[in-house]
Design a protein around this motif. Structure first.
Motif, PDB file in Angstrom:
ATOM      1  N   VAL A 139       1.648   2.096 -13.104  1.00 19.54           N
ATOM      2  CA  VAL A 139       2.431   0.475 -12.195  1.00 19.54           C
ATOM      3  C   VAL A 139       1.184  -0.714 -12.617  1.00 19.54           C
ATOM      4  O   VAL A 139      -0.108  -0.293 -13.287  1.00 19.54           O
ATOM      5  N   SER A 140       2.244  -1.425 -13.379  1.00 19.86           N
ATOM      6  CA  SER A 140       0.813  -2.703 -13.133  1.00 19.86           C
ATOM      7  C   SER A 140       0.442  -3.943 -11.976  1.00 19.86           C
ATOM      8  O   SER A 140       1.013  -3.390 -10.967  1.00 19.86           O
ATOM      9  N   VAL A 141      -0.025  -4.439 -11.590  1.00 23.14           N
ATOM     10  CA  VAL A 141      -0.071  -5.907 -11.295  1.00 23.14           C
ATOM     11  C   VAL A 141       0.576  -6.019 -10.584  1.00 23.14           C
ATOM     12  O   VAL A 141       0.665  -6.147  -9.450  1.00 23.14           O
ATOM     13  N   ALA A 148       4.073  -7.408  -6.218  1.00 26.22           N
ATOM     14  CA  ALA A 148       5.493  -7.081  -5.866  1.00 26.22           C
ATOM     15  C   ALA A 148       5.720  -6.103  -4.386  1.00 26.22           C
ATOM     16  O   ALA A 148       7.097  -6.172  -3.794  1.00 26.22           O
ATOM     17  N   MET A 149       5.029  -5.053  -5.027  1.00 28.52           N
ATOM     18  CA  MET A 149       5.536  -3.870  -3.516  1.00 28.52           C
ATOM     19  C   MET A 149       4.584  -4.784  -2.098  1.00 28.52           C
ATOM     20  O   MET A 149       4.545  -4.168  -1.298  1.00 28.52           O
ATOM     21  N   ALA A 150       3.293  -5.356  -2.987  1.00 26.84           N
ATOM     22  CA  ALA A 150       3.011  -5.725  -1.420  1.00 26.84           C
ATOM     23  C   ALA A 150       2.770  -6.836  -0.092  1.00 26.84           C
ATOM     24  O   ALA A 150       3.804  -7.726  -0.340  1.00 26.84           O
ATOM     25  N   GLY A 152      -2.354  -6.250  -0.025  1.00 25.39           N
ATOM     26  CA  GLY A 152      -2.172  -5.884  -1.419  1.00 25.39           C
ATOM     27  C   GLY A 152      -1.008  -4.119  -0.393  1.00 25.39           C
ATOM     28  O   GLY A 152      -0.470  -4.557   0.197  1.00 25.39           O
ATOM     29  N   VAL A 153      -0.489  -3.501  -1.083  1.00 27.83           N
ATOM     30  CA  VAL A 153       0.252  -2.419  -0.509  1.00 27.83           C
ATOM     31  C   VAL A 153      -0.343  -0.871   0.217  1.00 27.83           C
ATOM     32  O   VAL A 153      -1.501  -0.999  -0.163  1.00 27.83           O
ATOM     33  N   HIS A 193      -5.624   0.213   1.564  1.00 24.41           N
ATOM     34  CA  HIS A 193      -4.918  -0.096   0.747  1.00 24.41           C
ATOM     35  C   HIS A 193      -4.787  -0.765  -0.357  1.00 24.41           C
ATOM     36  O   HIS A 193      -6.401  -0.575  -0.944  1.00 24.41           O
ATOM     37  N   LEU A 194      -4.510  -1.017  -1.545  1.00 19.46           N
ATOM     38  CA  LEU A 194      -4.575  -1.133  -2.843  1.00 19.46           C
ATOM     39  C   LEU A 194      -4.978  -2.613  -2.866  1.00 19.46           C
ATOM     40  O   LEU A 194      -3.429  -3.233  -3.089  1.00 19.46           O
ATOM     41  N   ALA A 195      -5.739  -3.262  -3.113  1.00 16.07           N
ATOM     42  CA  ALA A 195      -5.418  -5.052  -3.083  1.00 16.07           C
ATOM     43  C   ALA A 195      -5.355  -5.686  -4.275  1.00 16.07           C
ATOM     44  O   ALA A 195      -6.072  -5.476  -4.909  1.00 16.07           O
TER      45      ALA A 195
END
Length: 158
Positions: A29-31, A36-38, A59-60, A100-102
């Motif tokens: 997945v791109s940033v 968009a998921m965040a 983040g997501v 979370h992936l910020a």
């Protein structure tokens, strides 16, 4: 304790995170995909001494991303890898799901020196567990070995 150097090219337009390993549907997945998921705003200090001010990270949940890869029934752990090939951090998969992936800090893309474009935030984390420059998550069906997790090497600064 040794420190990792920031990646030479941390452009959010080109950065990706790959989820692979013990999953039915590996993904990259791109940033922009992550942004968009965040949905989660997380107030967190990344100061290693725990005394810094809380900042707002967007983040997501890692669990959201993991669910899209359909982890194997026996998947129990994961190894989060930095762009520094010598740095990875192992996690129990249930603990990682709540992390979370910020992708944003105080409304802006995360600066490279702060771990951008993608940084892992984990509640009650040791300094080395807040992985900067996240490039890959390897889902595992067993705990990673000590050689897989770099506790004596941390990404530079906070």
């Amino acid at each position: 304790m040794a420190h990792s150097d920031p990646p030479a090219d941390a452009s959010p337009e080109r950065w990706t995170v790959t989820v692979d390993g013990a999953v039915a549907d590996p993904r990259t997945v791109s940033v922009a995909d992550l942004a968009a998921m965040a949905t989660a705003a997380v107030a967190s200090s990344t100061d290693c001494e725990g005394e810094g001010p809380a900042e707002e990270w967007l983040g997501v949940r890692v669990g959201t991303l993991l669910d899209r890869t359909d982890p194997d029934a026996d998947a129990s752990h994961a190894l989060v890898r930095s762009s520094d090939e010598d740095f990875a951090c192992g996690f129990d998969i249930d603990r990682l799901r709540d992390a979370h992936l910020a992708v944003r800090l105080d409304g802006d893309p995360i600066p490279t020196d702060r771990g951008g474009p993608v940084r892992l935030l984990v509640d009650d984390a040791d300094c080395w567990e807040r992985v900067k420059w996240v490039a890959r998550i390897d889902v595992l069906d067993a705990p990673p070995g000590d050689a897989d997790t770099a506790r004596d090497r941390v990404p530079a600064d906070d």
